[in-house]
Design a protein around this motif. Structure first.
Motif, PDB file in Angstrom:
ATOM      1  N   CYS A   1       4.985  10.613   2.256  1.00 41.71           N
ATOM      2  CA  CYS A   1       4.397   9.459   1.582  1.00 41.71           C
ATOM      3  C   CYS A   1       5.249   8.242   1.939  1.00 41.71           C
TER       4      CYS A   1
ATOM      5  N   VAL B   1      -4.025   9.592   7.775  1.00 38.24           N
ATOM      6  CA  VAL B   1      -3.335   8.716   6.821  1.00 38.24           C
ATOM      7  C   VAL B   1      -4.369   8.110   5.884  1.00 38.24           C
TER       8      VAL B   1
ATOM      9  N   GLU C   1       3.710   0.264   2.720  1.00 41.14           N
ATOM     10  CA  GLU C   1       3.535  -0.732   3.779  1.00 41.14           C
ATOM     11  C   GLU C   1       3.064  -2.029   3.130  1.00 41.14           C
TER      12      GLU C   1
ATOM     13  N   VAL D   1      -4.825   5.517   1.979  1.00 41.35           N
ATOM     14  CA  VAL D   1      -4.207   4.697   0.918  1.00 41.35           C
ATOM     15  C   VAL D   1      -4.428   5.359  -0.447  1.00 41.35           C
TER      16      VAL D   1
ATOM     17  N   LEU E   1       0.906   4.972   1.114  1.00 43.90           N
ATOM     18  CA  LEU E   1       0.148   5.787   2.071  1.00 43.90           C
ATOM     19  C   LEU E   1       0.574   7.246   2.008  1.00 43.90           C
TER      20      LEU E   1
ATOM     21  N   VAL F   1      -7.377  11.752   4.210  1.00 47.46           N
ATOM     22  CA  VAL F   1      -6.067  11.899   4.868  1.00 47.46           C
ATOM     23  C   VAL F   1      -6.089  13.108   5.800  1.00 47.46           C
TER      24      VAL F   1
ATOM     25  N   LYS G   1       0.858  -1.187   0.000  1.00 46.40           N
ATOM     26  CA  LYS G   1       0.000   0.000   0.000  1.00 46.40           C
ATOM     27  C   LYS G   1       0.893   1.235   0.000  1.00 46.40           C
TER      28      LYS G   1
END
Ligand code: TYC
Length: 161
Positions: free
Chosen positions: A156, A125, A159, A127, A86, A120, A84
């Motif tokens: 940025c 946060v 994960e 995706v 983020l 966000v 992902k």
């Protein structure tokens, strides 16, 4: 030191090679391979005039073929791990700039980009997308690079899913 070196005679070496070969066939037969997965290549000691017979002790019937190449026939493929990407909130990067980044780097529509940016902004946060390792890494680098060029602190990261 000058001494005799004890090399084995060629016949003895061939004998050992033959026994190793037979042992490898038994080994493959026990596992998930069968002898049909083993492709025998050209004879190394059969006479061209007498191809049906090898030397004594080679098991008799294989024409003295002592070379084998093992090939795995079932294809083993694995799905790549996914990552992902983020985006993190901060107090300074302009909302419009974040929306532009989401459109340019993640190919989001204006509507989706605005939705993600607001998510966000509110949650801290969110995706932006899910990619294989190399693509995720490239997108993170692009976001950070564009943001730093414009002197915004936008963060940025990636994960593993
Ligand atoms: N919080 C920022 C603002 O109020 C907007 C923002 C949204 C910044 C998303 C970063 O990833 C971010 N200007």
């Amino acid at each position: 030191m000058e001494g005799k070196q004890n090399f084995l005679p060629p016949d003895r070496l061939l004998d050992i090679a033959r026994r190793n070969y037979q042992a490898s066939i038994r080994y493959f037969d026990q596992g998930d391979m069968t002898t049909s997965d083993i492709c025998r290549t050209g004879p190394v000691n059969a006479s061209p005039n007498d191809p049906g017979k090898g030397r004594p002790g080679d098991g008799g019937g294989n024409g003295g073929n002592d070379t084998a190449i093992a090939t795995r026939t079932s294809p083993k493929t694995k799905k790549p791990s996914m990552y992902k990407v983020l985006l993190l909130n901060d107090d300074y990067t302009p909302m419009e700039f974040v929306v532009r980044i989401l459109e340019a780097v993640f190919h989001k529509t204006g509507e989706d980009a605005t939705r993600i940016m607001l998510h966000v902004h509110q949650k801290g946060v969110g995706v932006c997308g899910v990619y294989t390792y190399d693509i995720a890494e490239t997108k993170v680098a692009q976001v950070v690079d564009i943001a730093r060029r414009s002197e915004h602190p936008l963060q940025c990261t990636m994960e593993k899913e």
